[in-house]
Design an enzyme around this catalytic site. Structure first.
Site, PDB file in Angstrom:
ATOM      1  N   GLY A 199      34.029  59.525  49.895  1.00 56.56           N
ATOM      2  CA  GLY A 199      33.856  60.541  50.926  1.00 56.56           C
ATOM      3  C   GLY A 199      35.033  60.522  51.884  1.00 56.56           C
ATOM      4  O   GLY A 199      36.151  60.166  51.501  1.00 56.56           O
ATOM      5  N   GLU A 200      34.796  60.916  53.135  1.00 58.62           N
ATOM      6  CA  GLU A 200      35.812  60.960  54.189  1.00 58.62           C
ATOM      7  C   GLU A 200      36.865  62.050  53.964  1.00 58.62           C
ATOM      8  O   GLU A 200      37.740  62.238  54.806  1.00 58.62           O
ATOM      9  CB  GLU A 200      36.547  59.613  54.341  1.00 58.62           C
ATOM     10  N   GLY A 201      36.836  62.724  52.825  1.00 60.09           N
ATOM     11  CA  GLY A 201      37.901  63.657  52.474  1.00 60.09           C
ATOM     12  C   GLY A 201      39.004  63.004  51.663  1.00 60.09           C
ATOM     13  O   GLY A 201      40.057  63.600  51.433  1.00 60.09           O
TER      14      GLY A 201
END
Length: 346
Positions: A312-314
């Site tokens: 996640g987190e980009g």
């Protein structure tokens, strides 16, 4: 709710772009997905010479009431602790954004913590986390609409400052649970196929997560299944804010870099509100979280990378950014047969 005027990407320049791609000094199709990507970006920008300006990564953080039901091996306070990590530049997304010259914005969409002012933090908090959707809707319709509007406003500001390519990331303990239920309802896929291990559930934890999410769906089985109702009943503030951000990015003609499971769930909601948002979207990678492959298939999406990532987190969007740059650069800088004086095939 705010309506988003998203123009469909037209094919008016497609033939000219395809001709330019085909007559580069290479066999037809030899650059594979880079050619498809160059064509898409050229069509989005309606130019034979597309450009990427001030690339940004926006990471939305929000807490979920359902985290207290035991659906994640990590406690809820990890959300705010990771926000501090983002602000200090120590997370994976910081590393990859720095590497690729991407501006990073961290947004408090609804973290259960009071942050002080920080130059790297956008204060957009709707509430101190959502309610547990096992017992009641995660948020009110008004809160959901507020989150969508705040996400849109953040992107509008970035666009006004010159950004035309934007990636989205998230942080929120238990947000794979929210994304799994949203996916099941909007894709009409059995819930069990949508639920994964999230941040690392063991077998016993995975069984518990499946039972809790199934119970939650039964509790809310009479809701009107509009995208907004599904989002407000099961979503998170970070998911709703990303949804609004993506709709605004498309309305502004920006290139959207979709990340993994949770980000794609936000895009899924956005696409049910306005399908043209998908015209502007580059699917950067396939997450290793169970369900993402099926969600991408539902959206008829071909991801650029499959590196077994599920952070996640980009991070997937940031790691893929050099590939997007490569697609634009070959289109703009690679010689044609004619300009290079190279013979084309007979």
């Amino acid at each position: 709710m705010t309506t988003f005027a998203i123009a469909p990407v037209t094919d008016s320049i497609k033939a000219a772009l395809q001709h330019k791609i085909d007559y580069k000094t290479k066999p037809l199709g030899a650059l594979g997905q880079l050619e498809r990507l160059a064509l898409q970006i050229g069509c989005i920008q309606q130019t034979l010479t597309p450009a990427l300006h001030q690339p940004a990564m926006v990471v939305f953080a929000g807490d979920h009431g359902v985290a207290h039901e035991g659906v994640s091996p990590f406690p809820q306070e990890v959300t705010y602790q990771m926000v501090f990590n983002f602000l200090q530049g120590g997370a994976a997304i910081n590393v990859f954004a720095r590497q690729n010259g991407m501006n990073i914005k961290v947004v408090d969409a609804g973290v259960n913590f009071d942050f002080n002012q920080h130059p790297g933090l956008v204060h957009a908090k709707v509430a101190m986390g959502t309610k547990s959707f096992l017992h009641e809707p995660a948020m009110t319709t008004a809160q959901c609409e507020t989150a969508i509007e705040r996400g849109a406003a953040i992107v509008k500001t970035l666009h006004d400052e010159g950004c035309n390519v934007i990636g989205f990331g998230e942080m929120g303990i238990a947000n794979t649970s929210a994304a799994a239920v949203i996916m099941s309802l909007l894709c009409d896929i059995p819930l069990e196929q949508c639920i994964g291990r999230g941040t690392g559930l063991d077998d016993e934890g995975l069984i518990r997560k499946k039972v809790i999410l199934a119970e939650a769906m039964i509790r809310h089985n009479r809701i009107d299944r509009t995208p907004l109702n599904i989002l407000s009943t099961f979503g998170g503030f970070e998911i709703a804010m990303m949804c609004g951000a993506m709709l605004q990015a498309a309305a502004s003609g920006m290139i959207i870099l979709a990340d993994g499971f949770i980000t794609t769930a936000a895009l899924l909601v956005a696409s049910k509100i306005n399908a043209h948002v998908l015209d502007y979207t580059v699917f950067t990678h396939q997450s290793n979280e169970q369900g993402h492959r099926l969600m991408l298939s539902h959206l008829k999406a071909v991801p650029l990378l499959d590196l077994g990532m599920r952070l996640g987190e980009g991070t997937g969007a940031a790691v893929a950014y050099p590939v997007i740059q490569a697609a634009v650069n070959f289109l703009n800088e690679m010689a044609s047969f004619e300009s290079a004086g190279v013979s084309n095939k007979a």
